[in-house]
Design an enzyme around this catalytic site. Structure first.
Site, mmCIF file in Angstrom:
data_model
loop_
_atom_site.group_PDB
_atom_site.id
_atom_site.type_symbol
_atom_site.label_atom_id
_atom_site.label_comp_id
_atom_site.label_asym_id
_atom_site.label_seq_id
_atom_site.Cartn_x
_atom_site.Cartn_y
_atom_site.Cartn_z
ATOM 1 N N HIS A 141 -9.010 0.615 -2.126
ATOM 2 C CA HIS A 141 -8.437 0.572 -2.130
ATOM 3 C C HIS A 141 -7.170 0.435 -3.464
ATOM 4 C CE1 HIS A 141 -4.310 0.208 -0.112
ATOM 5 N NE2 HIS A 141 -4.876 -0.495 0.770
ATOM 6 N N HIS A 196 -4.560 7.205 5.487
ATOM 7 C CA HIS A 196 -5.822 5.381 4.206
ATOM 8 C C HIS A 196 -6.133 4.686 5.096
ATOM 9 C CE1 HIS A 196 -3.544 2.401 3.026
ATOM 10 N NE2 HIS A 196 -3.356 1.279 4.008
ATOM 11 N N CYS A 198 0.920 -0.732 0.036
ATOM 12 C CA CYS A 198 -0.083 -0.247 -0.267
ATOM 13 C C CYS A 198 0.646 1.402 -0.173
ATOM 14 C CB CYS A 198 -1.303 0.149 1.234
ATOM 15 S SG CYS A 198 -2.046 -1.965 1.378
#
Length: 580
Positions: free
Chosen positions: A526, A490, A327
């Site tokens: 995401h 995030h 990520c």
């Protein structure tokens, strides 16, 4: 013997180098050394065996004086070390070479044993004899005299102080579930539009998760050659398209491109998973025969090939590689690209990330991890960061690329400047692949952190990696925490991750009243390796427009989030930033 050769070669090399440092009066000073001339002509002109035997008889070391086993271990024969050294020379040494070498005390009756520290009393010289030999060596050549006793101390020149180079954002390009242009993308975010829906690219009826933030309409026309479009993985197509759009947005026309120093232009665009579709198709083809496999399946599956293909297309010869850190991929790439510019290794950098993992193997892998939301009956409400009913993240796909440029370089060409990159940092929890640290058993209480006296050590340790990263980033950028009024978090909509991140943010910015925090993932899911870059574009757009987008689906905030009403998440309509 092999062992003899392995020891002989380096010894001969050292000794030959030392001998060549002497100046030979018989050679014309304007003539290049014979050794170079002979190597250039590719000739091997060693001494004849007879000549070497003659040298051995004249200058050899008697085996009765020097330890035989030691000599043989270096020479591999009963010949003396000097004959061995002479045999290594590709030319015939001059007379002064022999007289100089003999005076070193390495050879002769006792010299070699003295060189290797023998305890033999016959090898010991008194002070007067050593001084005489040293004087003879000094007179034989200037290089050796300098090596023994330098006339002046060698000093290292210090690099001149250089002004800190500043990095600015001059272009943006993206491919996302909410649009492929920065303005279209951000307007959809401001309106609270969700890009999450049922998966359409493949049959997912057998999967417990059937939703994702797919890119429904996408064309490479005008951006990627048709031949490559058919061969490349989607992550590479997204990357190339976003990268070229960033150039166009930054005003890098063909004329400007021709004026750029290509050796100072680089590409650093990463990917978390790389070409999964190309590799998956290759495995399926292999079930039939290797002959059915795409010959490009291996290179097009690697994470660095997207950056490489873009650099080749542009002719950019500066830093070119990729970083794959899940990520955090895009953030790593952006920070490293900025550092290349700060250090003067580049003037222009394309940086960001790209991923296209919404395929059976990608969906199946995350399902197996039990990380995905299963809110299939209401896809647009599946991603809900900080909401008490969140049940996992939603996969997305796309690419985001920033055009970073050195400030003076950008001003010189009249580029529009969107924002300035001030700094960043890298840290690690050093605990688990995905989970934050649960307690403080491995936490160092000597670590200096702000507000630590107000909280328990166990609580601090559970998100110390995030705190360290924030504190180091602020220090690196020279920004005070009181000046931070907006954070794009995030926040992936996972039960554990959202809360730990929020606690870390409050720990660092707890005194900032009116701080706004939101998550772009509430609308686009995401994007894995592309997440940081696409969200960085959202931040730049917030700076440009003065508006921050809402955090949709935050209907019932988690108890931890609701405790501190002074720190708000932007959960309603678009909000005007309180400060620029």
């Amino acid at each position: 013997m092999a062992s003899s050769c392995s020891f002989t070669s380096p010894l001969c090399t050292w000794l030959v180098a030392a001998c060549m440092s002497f100046t030979c009066g018989s050679r014309d000073p304007h003539q290049p050394p014979s050794v170079l001339r002979r190597y250039t002509n590719n000739k091997r002109e060693g001494l004849s065996a007879a000549r070497r035997r003659k040298l051995s008889a004249k200058c050899g070391v008697g085996g009765e004086v020097v330890n035989g086993s030691l000599v043989s271990s270096f020479s591999g024969s009963s010949h003396s070390i000097q004959s061995l050294m002479a045999s290594c020379l590709p030319f015939e040494p001059c007379n002064e070479y022999y007289s100089s070498v003999s005076s070193l005390g390495f050879f002769g009756d006792n010299g070699f044993s003295s060189f290797f520290g023998s305890n033999n009393s016959t090898a010991t010289l008194n002070r007067r004899q050593r001084r005489l030999r040293l004087n003879r060596v000094t007179r034989s050549g200037e290089a050796m005299a300098v090596a023994v006793q330098p006339d002046e101390e060698v000093t290292t020149k210090k690099k001149p102080h250089m002004k800190q180079r500043r990095v600015v954002v001059t272009g943006m390009g993206l491919v996302s579930p909410l649009g492929h242009e920065p303005d279209v993308f951000y307007n959809n975010l401001l309106e609270g539009v969700s890009g999450i829906s049922e998966i359409e690219t493949f049959d997912c009826t057998s999967f417990p998760t059937k939703i994702a933030a797919e890119i429904k309409s996408f064309s490479t026309d005008g951006w990627v050659a048709p031949k490559l479009s058919k061969r490349m993985d989607k992550f590479m197509l997204y990357l190339l398209t976003a990268g070229k759009k960033a150039l166009a947005d930054g005003g890098i026309t063909e004329d400007v491109m021709n004026e750029l120093d290509k050796s100072k232009c680089g590409v650093l665009i990463g990917s978390g998973l790389g070409g999964m579709k190309v590799f998956y198709d290759a495995i399926e083809a292999l079930r039939i025969s290797y002959k059915k496999m795409n010959p490009f399946c291996v290179p097009f599956a690697t994470t660095n090939m997207g950056s490489a293909m873009l650099a080749m297309d542009l002719g950019w010869m500066g830093p070119n590689y990729s970083i794959s850190t899940a990520c955090a991929t895009s953030n790593f790439c952006i920070l490293n690209a900025a550092n290349h510019i700060i250090r003067g290794e580049a003037n222009v950098m394309l940086c960001g990330g790209s991923d296209a993992a919404v395929i059976p193997i990608g969906l199946g892998g995350f399902v197996a991890c039990r990380a995905l939301s299963q809110r299939n009956n209401d896809p647009t409400k599946a991603s809900r960061p900080w909401d008490i009913n969140r049940d996992g993240f939603v996969m997305g796909e796309g690419a985001g690329v920033l055009l970073l440029e050195e400030l003076e370089h950008a001003k010189k060409r009249g580029a529009k400047i969107y924002a300035e990159f001030r700094g960043g940092s890298f840290t690690s929890d050093a605990y688990h692949m995905t989970e934050p640290h649960p307690d403080g058993q491995n936490f160092d209480p000597q670590l200096d952190l702000p507000f630590q006296s107000e909280l328990s050590w166990n609580l601090i340790a559970s998100w110390v990696g995030v705190i360290l990263c924030i504190e180091k980033a602020l220090a690196h950028s020279g920004v005070s925490r009181e000046d931070v009024n907006y954070i794009n978090a995030h926040a992936t909509s996972t039960p554990a991750g959202d809360i730990k991140e929020y606690q870390a943010l409050i720990h660092c910015f707890g005194q900032n009243r009116g701080l706004r925090v939101n998550s772009t993932k509430s609308m686009i899911g995401h994007l894995l390796g592309a997440a940081g870059a696409v969200e960085a574009i959202a931040v730049v757009q917030a700076i440009r427009t003065g508006w921050i987008h809402p955090n949709i689906n935050l209907e019932n905030p988690d108890a931890v989030v609701a405790i501190d009403s002074g720190h708000e998440c932007a959960c309603g309509p678009k909000e005007r930033e309180t400060r620029g």
